[in-house]
Scaffold this motif. Sequence first.
Motif, mmCIF file in Angstrom:
data_model
loop_
_atom_site.group_PDB
_atom_site.id
_atom_site.type_symbol
_atom_site.label_atom_id
_atom_site.label_comp_id
_atom_site.label_asym_id
_atom_site.label_seq_id
_atom_site.Cartn_x
_atom_site.Cartn_y
_atom_site.Cartn_z
ATOM 1 N N LYS A 1 0.837 -1.199 0.000
ATOM 2 C CA LYS A 1 0.000 0.000 0.000
ATOM 3 C C LYS A 1 0.875 1.253 0.000
ATOM 4 C CE LYS A 1 -4.007 1.811 2.383
ATOM 5 N NZ LYS A 1 -3.540 3.189 2.508
ATOM 6 N N GLU B 1 -0.886 9.283 6.242
ATOM 7 C CA GLU B 1 -0.515 7.929 6.676
ATOM 8 C C GLU B 1 0.970 7.826 7.014
ATOM 9 O OE1 GLU B 1 -3.874 5.297 4.313
ATOM 10 O OE2 GLU B 1 -2.110 6.017 3.237
ATOM 11 N N CYS C 1 1.522 -2.339 4.733
ATOM 12 C CA CYS C 1 0.465 -3.321 4.485
ATOM 13 C C CYS C 1 0.629 -3.862 3.077
ATOM 14 C CB CYS C 1 -0.903 -2.669 4.548
ATOM 15 S SG CYS C 1 -1.255 -2.040 6.160
ATOM 16 N N ASP D 1 -1.569 -5.412 0.335
ATOM 17 C CA ASP D 1 -2.988 -5.618 0.046
ATOM 18 C C ASP D 1 -3.165 -6.692 -1.022
ATOM 19 O OD1 ASP D 1 -3.692 -3.748 1.902
ATOM 20 O OD2 ASP D 1 -3.912 -2.102 0.466
ATOM 21 N N ASN D 2 -3.084 -7.937 -0.613
ATOM 22 C CA ASN D 2 -3.417 -9.029 -1.533
ATOM 23 C C ASN D 2 -4.073 -10.160 -0.730
ATOM 24 O OD1 ASN D 2 -1.294 -10.404 -0.288
ATOM 25 N ND2 ASN D 2 0.099 -10.237 -2.024
ATOM 26 N N ALA E 1 -3.541 -9.615 3.346
ATOM 27 C CA ALA E 1 -4.441 -8.542 3.795
ATOM 28 C C ALA E 1 -4.583 -8.578 5.312
ATOM 29 C CB ALA E 1 -5.799 -8.706 3.125
#
Length: 506
Positions: A290, A296, A340, A342-343, A347
Amino acid sequence: MTELPPNPLLEGLEGERRAPPCTLVVFGASGDLTARKLLPALERLARRRLLPTAFSVVGVARTEWTDEDFQAVAGEVVKDAAAQPQWTSLIKGFRYVAGEYGDPSTFERLRTVLDDLDRQRGTGGNRVFYLATVPGVFAPVAEALGAHGMARPGPGAFVRVVIEKPFGRDLPSAVALDDCLHQVFNENQLYRIDHYLGKETVQNVLALRFANAIFEPIWNRRYVDHVQITVAEAGGVGHRGGFYETAGALRDIVQNHVMQVLSLTAMEPPVTIDAKGIRDEKVKVLRAVKIFSPEEVSHNVVRGQYERGWVEGEEARAYREEEGIGPDSRTETFVAARLCIDNWRWAGVPFYLRTGKRLPKRVTEVAMQFRSVPHLPFPPGLARGLGPNALVLRIQPDEGITLRFGAKVPGQAFRVRTVSMDFSYGAAFVEESPEAYERLLLDAMAGDPTLFIRTDEVEQAWRICDPILEAWTADDAPLVPYRSGSWGPPAAERLLEREGRAWRNP
Ligand code: BG6
């Protein structure tokens, strides 16, 4: 020219590979990397008889040395020359070209030397150019090699270029450097080096994951609570302050070494262990990381700078007191981050990364920490010493693997606590591990790019790091001091504490 690379891991099983006849041209030959890493790596290859007799090294640099000066520097790699006859005879063929990188005559003289060597030593027009200079001259050297007809191989020969890190200082500069290199060379001639990939234990991440049936089924979000990647150094910046001021820990270690370790740890199984198979999967997982928004960054990334303290029993000065560093430097020597992926596999599983100089010890490891059991049938008092299961891949210096699991403490009560099962490379194998540079130099000469970084990997790693760099510059984010000899600033502890976790401090 399309080269079909051999398969390195299979070659390793089938027998040692040797370098083909060739000349290695080192730009930056009077520098630190050549003396500390490249010449010792060549000496070890010679000792193992993995270099052909038709082999030579040409050093190029601005320092006014002669062939004999360069040969003397190479000779110093072995303290007792009599003990290493192959090396002593090999370095008699080493040559040196002194000159400015911007001066065409440097390249004219280089070309003449290379042609002479082909005739005298039978190196067959095969060349590996190693750019071990400051990054600012990578592009001009490549252009000059093209302009002087040294970029294209003759019939049946090869020309390759090994490029040291850092490859750019952000995405636009990496793309610009690539454009420049691609004007002169094909992608399959380019070998972008990250010496972490040459480390046996980094390659062992692949062996552990894909040569065993027992780990892969639990290598995912169902079983893994979180992952910690630590690249800790006890040393400070030493004499490299000038360079370090232009880099900082994010560019120096995270963008390359940490991203490589992360991608090997988190990638999907490749169809084949070859250059395309591995690099396709590495870049795929990097694409799933990510990308941070500016807000962030402040929540997920900590940057620190070392202050005075004690490391390994010695007093250490602050970063701002190091040679070549100003008293108001804002360069980070420590980074901790929560990433992170993201898959489907990852996840919701945080990947905590941290790297820093002047930490308590030099240690690199990947720790997979597993979820706790769903129900603990022991009275709480008896399980006080029980921690979560962890699989720790110890990359250096104490190379091996540790599995942490619960066991019954001998005695009448049913007390349980965590114990460790250790695998140590040193104890399990009699073979000496090749050094990272030794392995990678041989791979470049043999034409195997598997352990080198492809252009799309470099770019994706910058896409992950650039927003962090931008946020730091834009909003003047805090640079938190930490004591030399500590594990970094308290903010790095809080990154995990706020989620009920803690760093493993090896
Ligand atoms: C280099 C960095 O790439 O890696 C250095 O520029 C760092 O700052 C070094 O010290 C660490 O490498 P290793 O192999 O000692 O972990």
